[in-house]
Scaffold this motif. Structure first.
Motif, short mmCIF file in Angstrom:
data_model
loop_
_atom_site.label_atom_id
_atom_site.label_comp_id
_atom_site.label_asym_id
_atom_site.label_seq_id
_atom_site.Cartn_x
_atom_site.Cartn_y
_atom_site.Cartn_z
N ASN A 182 51.43 49.64 28.60
CA ASN A 182 51.87 50.05 29.93
C ASN A 182 50.68 50.51 30.77
OD1 ASN A 182 54.69 52.18 31.04
ND2 ASN A 182 53.43 50.73 32.15
N LEU A 183 49.53 50.66 30.11
CA LEU A 183 48.28 50.83 30.85
C LEU A 183 47.97 49.50 31.51
CD1 LEU A 183 45.73 52.50 31.56
CD2 LEU A 183 44.72 51.69 29.40
N GLU A 184 47.55 49.53 32.77
CA GLU A 184 47.28 48.28 33.49
C GLU A 184 46.33 47.38 32.72
OE1 GLU A 184 45.96 48.89 37.47
OE2 GLU A 184 47.80 49.86 38.10
N VAL A 185 46.40 46.08 32.98
CA VAL A 185 45.68 45.09 32.19
C VAL A 185 44.17 45.31 32.22
CG1 VAL A 185 45.27 42.64 31.81
CG2 VAL A 185 47.52 43.41 32.62
N ILE A 186 43.59 45.42 33.42
CA ILE A 186 42.13 45.53 33.51
C ILE A 186 41.62 46.81 32.84
CG2 ILE A 186 40.20 45.82 35.15
CD1 ILE A 186 41.67 43.74 36.96
N PRO A 187 42.18 47.99 33.12
CA PRO A 187 41.74 49.19 32.39
C PRO A 187 41.98 49.08 30.88
CG PRO A 187 42.96 49.83 34.34
CD PRO A 187 43.13 48.34 34.19
N ALA A 188 43.06 48.40 30.46
CA ALA A 188 43.32 48.24 29.03
C ALA A 188 42.22 47.43 28.36
CB ALA A 188 44.68 47.57 28.82
N LYS A 216 34.85 40.65 27.85
CA LYS A 216 34.10 40.94 29.08
C LYS A 216 34.26 39.82 30.10
CE LYS A 216 30.55 43.88 26.98
NZ LYS A 216 29.13 43.99 26.60
N LYS A 217 34.25 38.58 29.62
CA LYS A 217 34.41 37.43 30.52
C LYS A 217 35.81 37.44 31.15
CE LYS A 217 34.09 32.37 30.60
NZ LYS A 217 33.90 31.15 29.77
N GLU A 218 36.84 37.71 30.35
CA GLU A 218 38.20 37.75 30.86
C GLU A 218 38.37 38.88 31.87
OE1 GLU A 218 42.52 36.98 31.00
OE2 GLU A 218 40.67 35.83 30.75
N THR A 219 37.81 40.04 31.56
CA THR A 219 37.92 41.20 32.47
C THR A 219 37.27 40.88 33.81
OG1 THR A 219 37.80 42.65 30.54
CG2 THR A 219 37.49 43.67 32.69
N LYS A 220 36.09 40.27 33.76
CA LYS A 220 35.38 39.93 35.00
C LYS A 220 36.17 38.93 35.84
CE LYS A 220 30.68 38.80 36.51
NZ LYS A 220 29.32 38.38 36.07
N ALA A 221 36.79 37.95 35.17
CA ALA A 221 37.59 36.95 35.89
C ALA A 221 38.81 37.60 36.54
CB ALA A 221 38.04 35.86 34.93
N LEU A 222 39.44 38.54 35.84
CA LEU A 222 40.60 39.25 36.40
C LEU A 222 40.19 40.12 37.58
CD1 LEU A 222 42.46 40.29 33.11
CD2 LEU A 222 43.08 38.44 34.68
N GLU A 223 39.06 40.80 37.45
CA GLU A 223 38.58 41.66 38.54
C GLU A 223 38.33 40.87 39.82
OE1 GLU A 223 36.16 44.96 35.80
OE2 GLU A 223 35.11 43.23 36.67
N LYS A 224 37.86 39.63 39.65
CA LYS A 224 37.56 38.78 40.81
C LYS A 224 38.83 38.33 41.53
CE LYS A 224 34.91 34.65 42.10
NZ LYS A 224 34.07 33.52 41.59
N LYS A 225 39.88 38.10 40.77
CA LYS A 225 41.11 37.51 41.32
C LYS A 225 42.14 38.56 41.74
CE LYS A 225 44.46 33.88 40.16
NZ LYS A 225 44.90 32.93 39.11
N PHE A 226 42.13 39.71 41.05
CA PHE A 226 43.20 40.69 41.24
C PHE A 226 42.65 42.05 41.66
CE2 PHE A 226 44.81 37.64 38.07
CZ PHE A 226 45.97 37.22 38.70
N PHE A 241 50.75 36.13 42.94
CA PHE A 241 51.06 36.22 41.51
C PHE A 241 50.33 37.42 40.89
CE2 PHE A 241 51.74 31.73 42.54
CZ PHE A 241 53.03 31.55 42.04
N LYS A 242 50.82 37.85 39.74
CA LYS A 242 50.23 38.98 39.03
C LYS A 242 49.52 38.50 37.77
CE LYS A 242 52.30 41.46 42.11
NZ LYS A 242 51.55 41.81 43.31
N GLY A 274 54.28 46.78 33.68
CA GLY A 274 53.83 47.67 34.76
C GLY A 274 53.40 46.93 36.00
N GLY A 275 52.84 47.66 36.95
CA GLY A 275 52.55 47.13 38.28
C GLY A 275 51.51 46.03 38.34
N SER A 276 50.66 45.91 37.30
CA SER A 276 49.64 44.85 37.35
C SER A 276 50.18 43.52 36.84
CB SER A 276 48.40 45.26 36.54
OG SER A 276 48.69 45.39 35.17
N THR A 277 51.42 43.55 36.30
CA THR A 277 52.02 42.33 35.77
C THR A 277 53.23 41.93 36.62
OG1 THR A 277 53.53 43.51 34.29
CG2 THR A 277 51.33 43.01 33.44
N HIS A 278 53.74 40.77 36.34
CA HIS A 278 54.92 40.26 37.05
C HIS A 278 56.14 41.15 36.78
CE1 HIS A 278 57.50 37.15 38.77
NE2 HIS A 278 58.35 37.45 37.81
#
Length: 503
Positions: A279-285, A297-307, A454-455, A470-474
């Motif tokens: 339930n912690l948001e995806v990027i902080p998780a 790290k690569k996935e986190t960076k890609a998410l930060e760029k898009k969301f 989209f989330k 939670g709020g970072s997901t659909h």
């Protein structure tokens, strides 16, 4: 052969986490929730002092059918746990030039209000509500029924003609301008998208459905305070024997190869599970709980760029020694220049010079929330999240004065002198308390260009056995959406995690 119950661990007891736990319990899982704070509810919280009671998070309930659906999934009735009441008028809105409009689901009254600022309101409102309702009904076929990741997923549930009905070429603001061409009504209806903390000048027009959600379905309050929703879910979880551990921070996901197999708490206890739901948001998780491999790290960076995170907020809880009689339960004091306001917050990364301010006074609907003759003011001003790259340090004492100056200028004379109780939450506080990305209130900002509205996918794209709510997901932020996210993620788990565990 004995079938052993499958196990699930939920990280965080916000509405999304509790909703997922309840649904997973219904699906036969043995569920444990691990929560770092001393109470359940996440951002849905409360604070009391000097006889005043405040909901410190969500103050408006829409789409109560989502809660009803959750309780029905475990053969319970929502009304046996909480009392939901409609609020009318829904909002009272104030403009800088002295114009005042009440928003109501009583359409004849709403037309009278609109007639203060426009000619032939009947046709304009009817057309816009029809447009908004069509959007909502399309979403009932997909967004509110399934865990949607992207356009490819959406196409599974809609014909091409329906996708075009979602008005994909327009933003919320462009669509309201086409329907009204009126500065008051555009500002008013554009602000509905702040239910999900996004910029109407960048958000896909599909979110204009929120107007129908409010005017058509109504807005609601929970008797005794919104925190009663959390208490009702807590009571239900006790009945279902869902184990809830409070005051227990989770330190990391326990990983075996490409699968998350449990979590480890700060004190070193490992809880193994067949599935882990964050339930912690995806990027902080990913930043705080996952091993910092190159893949993560690569996935986190890609998410930060898009969301990008949604707005955060400066929240002032004010107990006053008098009632401000011109205010209703929900009030919005609008900025003079909304385009400038949203540009400063979303593009320049600074609090607006002239912000729109929301004031909730639950004592208007529930006299138990404040001493007689007094008001409990929940004052929310949206500000940039901590993650905004252009954001500079903010002097919250100075910005408090900006907020109070505006309130006193727009009719609340003597407000400063009337304050006998005060408590403040800043984005830094929200991040520390609940862990959202940058102190975001509503999760992920909907942006037509960067993410199409989209989330982040509810199933981890890196690890098997790891899911998010939670709020970072659909489908996004707000009480009904995050509660629904838990239910839809549970559906996804049921679909993906079908292998029985043998013993």
């Amino acid at each position: 052969m004995v079938l052993k119950k499958k196990t699930a661990v939920v990280v965080g007891a916000g509405l999304g986490g509790m909703s997922a736990a309840i649904r997973l319990s219904a699906d036969g899982y043995d569920v444990k929730i691990i929560e770092k704070n001393s109470n359940i509810g996440g951002k849905l919280n409360r604070r009391e002092g000097k006889g005043f009671t405040f909901d410190t998070g969500p103050s408006i309930l829409t789409m109560p059918w989502v809660l009803e659906q959750l309780f029905e999934s475990v053969h319970r009735r929502l009304e046996d746990y909480i009392t939901v009441e409609r609020v009318e008028p829904q909002w009272r809105t104030f403009f800088e030039d002295g114009t005042q409009l009440d928003v109501t689901s009583d359409l004849p009254n709403m037309l009278e209000e609109m007639a203060k600022v426009t000619e032939r309101p009947n046709r304009k409102l009817t057309d816009f509500l029809s447009y908004s309702q069509d959007m909502y009904e399309l979403c009932m076929k997909s967004f509110y029924k399934y865990s949607i990741e992207d356009l490819k997923d959406l196409k599974k549930h809609h014909k091409l003609s329906e996708l075009f009905q979602m008005d994909p070429m327009n933003t919320v603001a462009k669509a309201t301008h086409k329907h009204f061409d009126n500065k008051y009504l555009e500002q008013l209806f554009n602000y509905f998208v702040m239910y999900v903390g996004s910029n109407p000048y960048a958000t896909p027009a599909i979110l204009n459905q929120l107007v129908y959600v409010q005017l058509g379905l109504g807005i609601h309050y929970v008797k005794g305070g919104m925190y009663k929703i959390a208490e009702g879910m807590g009571r239900l979880m006790e009945e279902l024997r869902i184990d809830v551990e409070l005051n227990t921070p989770v330190q990391r996901f326990v990983v075996d190869g490409d699968r998350v197999i449990g979590v480890e708490t700060a004190e070193g206890t490992i809880h193994e599970a067949d599935v882990v739901i964050s339930n912690l948001e995806v990027i902080p998780a990913y930043r705080k709980l996952a091993p910092q491999t190159s893949k993560v790290k690569k996935e986190t960076k890609a998410l930060e760029k898009k969301f990008d995170p949604t707005v955060s907020g400066l929240v002032l809880l004010l107990g006053t020694d008098r009632k401000f009689e011109n205010l209703k339960h929900h009030n919005f004091l609008f900025s003079e220049d909304p385009e400038k306001e949203f540009k400063q917050i979303f593009e320049e990364g600074k609090p607006a010079d002239d912000p729109t301010i929301y004031i909730g006074i639950s004592a208007r609907s529930d006299e138990t929330q404040a001493p007689e003759g007094k008001d409990n003011l929940f004052v929310l001003t949206h500000v940039p999240p901590l993650e905004n790259k252009k954001r500079k340090p903010i002097d919250w004492d100075a910005y408090r004065e900006t907020v109070l100056d505006k309130l006193e200028r727009m009719g609340m004379e003597g407000l400063r002198d009337s304050i006998e109780f005060e408590y403040r939450f800043t984005p830094e506080d929200l991040e520390t308390l609940y862990g959202p990305n940058g102190g975001s209130i509503y999760g992920i900002a909907a942006d037509r260009k960067s993410n199409g509205g989209f989330k982040i996918p509810s199933k981890s794209q890196i690890y098997d056995g790891l899911y998010f709510v939670g709020g970072s997901t659909h489908p996004g932020g707000g009480v009904p959406m995050v509660t629904l996210s838990g239910q839809l993620t549970a559906d996804l788990i049921k679909e993906r995690e079908t292998e029985p565990v043998h013993q």
